[in-house]
Write an enzyme that holds these catalytic residues in place. Sequence first.
Site, PDB file in Angstrom:
ATOM      1  CB  SER A  94      -0.830  -0.113   1.490  1.00  0.00           C
ATOM      2  OG  SER A  94      -1.627   1.193   1.497  1.00  0.00           O
ATOM      3  CE1 TYR A 105      -3.720  -2.119   5.299  1.00  0.00           C
ATOM      4  CE2 TYR A 105      -3.167   0.065   4.526  1.00  0.00           C
ATOM      5  CZ  TYR A 105      -3.562  -1.254   4.278  1.00  0.00           C
ATOM      6  OH  TYR A 105      -3.794  -1.641   3.134  1.00  0.00           O
TER       7      TYR A 105
END
Length: 267
Positions: free
Chosen positions: A150, A163
């Site tokens: 990501s 995350y």
Amino acid sequence: MSVSDFENFVVVVTGASTGLGRALAVETARRGASDVVINYARSAEEAEVTAGLVRAEGARALLVQGDVSKDEDCRTIAAAAAPLGRIDALFNNAGVTKFAQNHADLDAVSAEDFLHLYGVNVVGAFQMIRAARSLLEAAPQPGAVVNTSSIAGVAGIGSSVPYAASKGAMNTLTLSLARALAPRIRVNAVCPGFIDTPWFGKGMSEERVARLREGSAASTPLKVASTAEDVAAAAAFLASRQSRHVTGETLLVDAGSHLGFAPLGMR
């Protein structure tokens, strides 16, 4: 990339019941894969939809339930491809998050959140590669691993600190294993920004999701909100024969949103 660039490939996609995982499974089947192993953690019904879409593209679909944070499940997922003698492409797509978007609120996350996210997003990817290693090495060309990372792991943004940290660790994992597993296995990562899928709307109202979609499109240089299919096409390139000389790369697929973050020149 040729639509037959995956001709006769055996493909494994973790977290393939919905969203990007589903798009990856369908994209590889559309490009000529003969067999697609579809892993899912919970929703057999959604995974069956993915399987139907894969079969409609002419590939065989094999469904395997498993939680990639568990090593025995990773071995079961990889074993589904064993009768086929090889794995040409492994997409480590399974992932989880904790929504705590105010990164300054350190009490919004816990040690347990970090451990859970790392267990799936980092350890799970490692365990899948380890479980699939001999089958990846058995591919006629170097077996390809594509990790779903990501922009959060590059820019320190996203749904929560755990995350972002887990995706940063995944990027380092990609570098380490690209070096360690060469020349028989290539390891790369795709780093999406916002993807217009239900995953990004978890815990949000429809109105808020619509605002997020519009805001994402407005804030990117390309003025678009990426779809799962947009990202899947880029990830497929990293697993294809066309990228046979690419390993240890993290490919940002975010409509240019990373251009607003100065530190990215150091990645």
